[in-house]
Scaffold this motif. Structure first.
Motif, PDB file in Angstrom:
ATOM      1  N   ILE A  41      46.811 -54.780  15.899  1.00  0.00           N
ATOM      2  CA  ILE A  41      46.755 -55.583  14.679  1.00  0.00           C
ATOM      3  C   ILE A  41      46.454 -54.664  13.506  1.00  0.00           C
ATOM      4  N   LYS A  42      47.345 -54.636  12.528  1.00  0.00           N
ATOM      5  CA  LYS A  42      47.138 -53.810  11.337  1.00  0.00           C
ATOM      6  C   LYS A  42      46.156 -54.496  10.393  1.00  0.00           C
ATOM      7  N   VAL A  43      45.128 -53.748   9.991  1.00  0.00           N
ATOM      8  CA  VAL A  43      44.171 -54.222   8.969  1.00  0.00           C
ATOM      9  C   VAL A  43      44.141 -53.117   7.926  1.00  0.00           C
ATOM     10  N   ASP A  44      45.159 -53.120   7.077  1.00  0.00           N
ATOM     11  CA  ASP A  44      45.438 -51.936   6.247  1.00  0.00           C
ATOM     12  C   ASP A  44      45.738 -52.244   4.788  1.00  0.00           C
ATOM     13  N   GLY A  45      45.469 -53.454   4.356  1.00  0.00           N
ATOM     14  CA  GLY A  45      45.726 -53.786   2.954  1.00  0.00           C
ATOM     15  C   GLY A  45      47.176 -53.743   2.556  1.00  0.00           C
ATOM     16  N   GLY A  46      48.083 -53.745   3.549  1.00  0.00           N
ATOM     17  CA  GLY A  46      49.510 -53.706   3.269  1.00  0.00           C
ATOM     18  C   GLY A  46      50.092 -52.306   3.183  1.00  0.00           C
ATOM     19  N   ALA A  47      49.341 -51.290   3.639  1.00  0.00           N
ATOM     20  CA  ALA A  47      49.813 -49.905   3.503  1.00  0.00           C
ATOM     21  C   ALA A  47      51.109 -49.653   4.254  1.00  0.00           C
ATOM     22  N   ILE A  48      51.172 -50.099   5.496  1.00  0.00           N
ATOM     23  CA  ILE A  48      52.374 -49.854   6.300  1.00  0.00           C
ATOM     24  C   ILE A  48      53.550 -50.678   5.778  1.00  0.00           C
ATOM     25  N   ALA A  49      53.283 -51.899   5.347  1.00  0.00           N
ATOM     26  CA  ALA A  49      54.353 -52.721   4.784  1.00  0.00           C
ATOM     27  C   ALA A  49      54.944 -52.064   3.544  1.00  0.00           C
TER      28      ALA A  49
ATOM     29  N   GLY B  80      43.597 -49.188   7.938  1.00  0.00           N
ATOM     30  CA  GLY B  80      44.244 -48.364   6.929  1.00  0.00           C
ATOM     31  C   GLY B  80      43.243 -47.387   6.355  1.00  0.00           C
ATOM     32  N   TYR B  81      43.228 -47.267   5.043  1.00  0.00           N
ATOM     33  CA  TYR B  81      42.332 -46.329   4.373  1.00  0.00           C
ATOM     34  C   TYR B  81      41.004 -47.040   4.136  1.00  0.00           C
ATOM     35  N   ILE B  82      39.985 -46.660   4.905  1.00  0.00           N
ATOM     36  CA  ILE B  82      38.720 -47.375   4.913  1.00  0.00           C
ATOM     37  C   ILE B  82      37.637 -46.527   4.240  1.00  0.00           C
ATOM     38  N   ASP B  83      36.840 -47.170   3.416  1.00  0.00           N
ATOM     39  CA  ASP B  83      35.811 -46.490   2.637  1.00  0.00           C
ATOM     40  C   ASP B  83      34.569 -46.256   3.493  1.00  0.00           C
ATOM     41  N   THR B  84      34.689 -45.290   4.396  1.00  0.00           N
ATOM     42  CA  THR B  84      33.575 -44.849   5.226  1.00  0.00           C
ATOM     43  C   THR B  84      33.370 -43.362   4.971  1.00  0.00           C
ATOM     44  N   GLU B  85      32.310 -42.819   5.513  1.00  0.00           N
ATOM     45  CA  GLU B  85      32.075 -41.383   5.366  1.00  0.00           C
ATOM     46  C   GLU B  85      33.257 -40.586   5.913  1.00  0.00           C
ATOM     47  N   MET B  86      33.778 -41.009   7.062  1.00  0.00           N
ATOM     48  CA  MET B  86      34.920 -40.326   7.651  1.00  0.00           C
ATOM     49  C   MET B  86      36.153 -40.468   6.771  1.00  0.00           C
TER      50      MET B  86
ATOM     51  N   MET C 132      47.319 -43.534  -0.514  1.00  0.00           N
ATOM     52  CA  MET C 132      46.345 -44.570  -0.816  1.00  0.00           C
ATOM     53  C   MET C 132      46.698 -45.324  -2.082  1.00  0.00           C
ATOM     54  N   GLU C 133      47.367 -44.670  -3.007  1.00  0.00           N
ATOM     55  CA  GLU C 133      47.757 -45.304  -4.266  1.00  0.00           C
ATOM     56  C   GLU C 133      48.852 -46.353  -4.073  1.00  0.00           C
ATOM     57  N   ARG C 134      49.486 -46.350  -2.890  1.00  0.00           N
ATOM     58  CA  ARG C 134      50.573 -47.295  -2.628  1.00  0.00           C
ATOM     59  C   ARG C 134      50.129 -48.499  -1.806  1.00  0.00           C
ATOM     60  N   VAL C 135      48.852 -48.605  -1.522  1.00  0.00           N
ATOM     61  CA  VAL C 135      48.349 -49.748  -0.752  1.00  0.00           C
ATOM     62  C   VAL C 135      48.561 -51.027  -1.552  1.00  0.00           C
ATOM     63  N   SER C 136      49.113 -52.048  -0.913  1.00  0.00           N
ATOM     64  CA  SER C 136      49.465 -53.285  -1.604  1.00  0.00           C
ATOM     65  C   SER C 136      48.281 -53.919  -2.316  1.00  0.00           C
ATOM     66  N   LEU C 137      47.108 -53.886  -1.691  1.00  0.00           N
ATOM     67  CA  LEU C 137      45.929 -54.505  -2.302  1.00  0.00           C
ATOM     68  C   LEU C 137      45.242 -53.605  -3.317  1.00  0.00           C
ATOM     69  N   GLY C 138      45.720 -52.370  -3.467  1.00  0.00           N
ATOM     70  CA  GLY C 138      45.245 -51.502  -4.525  1.00  0.00           C
ATOM     71  C   GLY C 138      43.843 -50.964  -4.354  1.00  0.00           C
ATOM     72  N   ARG C 139      43.348 -50.910  -3.113  1.00  0.00           N
ATOM     73  CA  ARG C 139      41.991 -50.405  -2.893  1.00  0.00           C
ATOM     74  C   ARG C 139      41.840 -49.957  -1.449  1.00  0.00           C
ATOM     75  N   MET C 140      40.756 -49.211  -1.186  1.00  0.00           N
ATOM     76  CA  MET C 140      40.375 -48.902   0.182  1.00  0.00           C
ATOM     77  C   MET C 140      39.723 -50.135   0.807  1.00  0.00           C
ATOM     78  N   GLY C 141      39.776 -50.204   2.122  1.00  0.00           N
ATOM     79  CA  GLY C 141      39.089 -51.277   2.819  1.00  0.00           C
ATOM     80  C   GLY C 141      37.640 -50.909   3.069  1.00  0.00           C
ATOM     81  N   ALA C 142      36.869 -51.898   3.498  1.00  0.00           N
ATOM     82  CA  ALA C 142      35.461 -51.678   3.847  1.00  0.00           C
ATOM     83  C   ALA C 142      35.308 -51.713   5.357  1.00  0.00           C
ATOM     84  N   GLY C 143      34.318 -50.977   5.874  1.00  0.00           N
ATOM     85  CA  GLY C 143      34.075 -50.977   7.308  1.00  0.00           C
ATOM     86  C   GLY C 143      33.846 -52.381   7.846  1.00  0.00           C
ATOM     87  N   ASP C 144      33.181 -53.218   7.062  1.00  0.00           N
ATOM     88  CA  ASP C 144      32.914 -54.581   7.518  1.00  0.00           C
ATOM     89  C   ASP C 144      34.184 -55.415   7.625  1.00  0.00           C
ATOM     90  N   GLU C 145      35.234 -55.041   6.896  1.00  0.00           N
ATOM     91  CA  GLU C 145      36.500 -55.778   7.006  1.00  0.00           C
ATOM     92  C   GLU C 145      37.168 -55.493   8.351  1.00  0.00           C
TER      93      GLU C 145
END
Length: 269
Positions: free
Chosen positions: A257-265, A202-208, A223-236
């Motif tokens: 496999i979606k790793v997006d903090g619930g963004a698509i849901a 999903g929305y990942i907190d990297t330079e890109m 990004m404001e609608r992500v279920s977990l309320g934050r950007m993900g980390a590259g390590d996640e």
């Protein structure tokens, strides 16, 4: 996870100096397997490789562009006859990093050539992990989906030509293509006793990721609608890639496999 969780063979990581590739390299470095790290930035790549070598890792490097037709061949040369226990392919371009054709060349066609060049070298029990994107799930128009399927299954680049004139459209098309490519390649990898999976960040907190958010008001709103309320980390993302490359994921293949903090849901897609 210990060494026994991983099959024998080298580990290849592309985009290894980037926001997802670097944490993947750090995680995989303690698997007691030879590492082959690739990136377009020779300077950043050598800094990473030097740090890992200082920790006792065996590291070879390749500076190169994934869109270069000889890139897979150069990787094979670095294998020196070894099989591949894991391929974590994070190299790619976002919409602000090139025009539509360049993005398609790197993200989809470069990935397709990489698999063609490396599939035969996969070790039994090995796994290839590709990076797709949640943007691929946002393509809902049936004619556009059919065009991407024609590109993947019929080798018809012309089928998507009308949709890839802008980088903003070429990017999700390239990433849906990666998802379909994983499904297409599952049997070829399975014949080697190996697996292939993609991860849709999903929305990942990297330079890109930060550059894209800065350039796109629509992305910032989403990004404001992500279920977990934050950007993900590259390590996640790297953590999921590491898991997929172990025997604990031995029946996972041919899927995204979606790793997006619930963004698509949250979007209902």
């Amino acid at each position: 996870m210990n060494e026994a969780d991983h099959p024998q063979g080298a580990i290849i990581i592309t985009g290894a100096a980037g926001g997802m590739g670097k944490p993947a390299a750090l995680r995989m470095a303690d698997r007691a397997r030879p590492l082959i790290l690739s990136d377009v930035s020779a300077e950043k790549l050598e800094v990473l490789a030097s740090d890992l070598r200082a920790q006792g890792a065996r590291v070879a490097t390749l500076t190169g562009d994934i869109a270069d037709a000889r890139f897979p061949e150069r990787l094979v040369e670095l294998l020196e006859g070894q099989s591949i226990s894991a391929l974590i392919h994070t190299a790619g371009l976002s919409p602000t990093m090139g025009d539509g054709q360049r993005i398609l060349d790197v993200n989809y066609f470069g990935t397709e050539r990489l698999l063609d060049g490396l599939a035969a070298r996969m070790a039994p029990g090995g796994c290839a992990v590709l990076i797709s994107s949640i943007s691929g799930y946002m393509i809902t128009q049936p004619t556009m989906i059919a065009a991407v399927r024609a590109m993947v299954h019929e080798d018809r680049r012309d089928a998507v030509a009308a949709y890839t004139q802008t980088p903003q459209m070429a990017y999700p098309i390239s990433k849906l293509g990666v998802m379909l490519l994983v499904a297409r390649e599952a049997n070829r990898f399975g014949a080697k006793g190996a697996r292939i999976v993609s991860i849709a960040p999903g929305y990942i907190d990297t330079e890109m990721g930060r550059a894209e958010a800065s350039a796109s008001e629509q992305m910032r709103a989403m990004m404001e609608r992500v279920s977990l309320g934050r950007m993900g980390a590259g390590d996640e993302i790297a953590a999921v890639a590491e898991f997929l490359c172990t025997r604990a994921a031995s029946y996972v293949t041919g899927c995204d496999i979606k790793v997006d903090g619930g963004a698509i849901a949250e979007l209902g897609l």
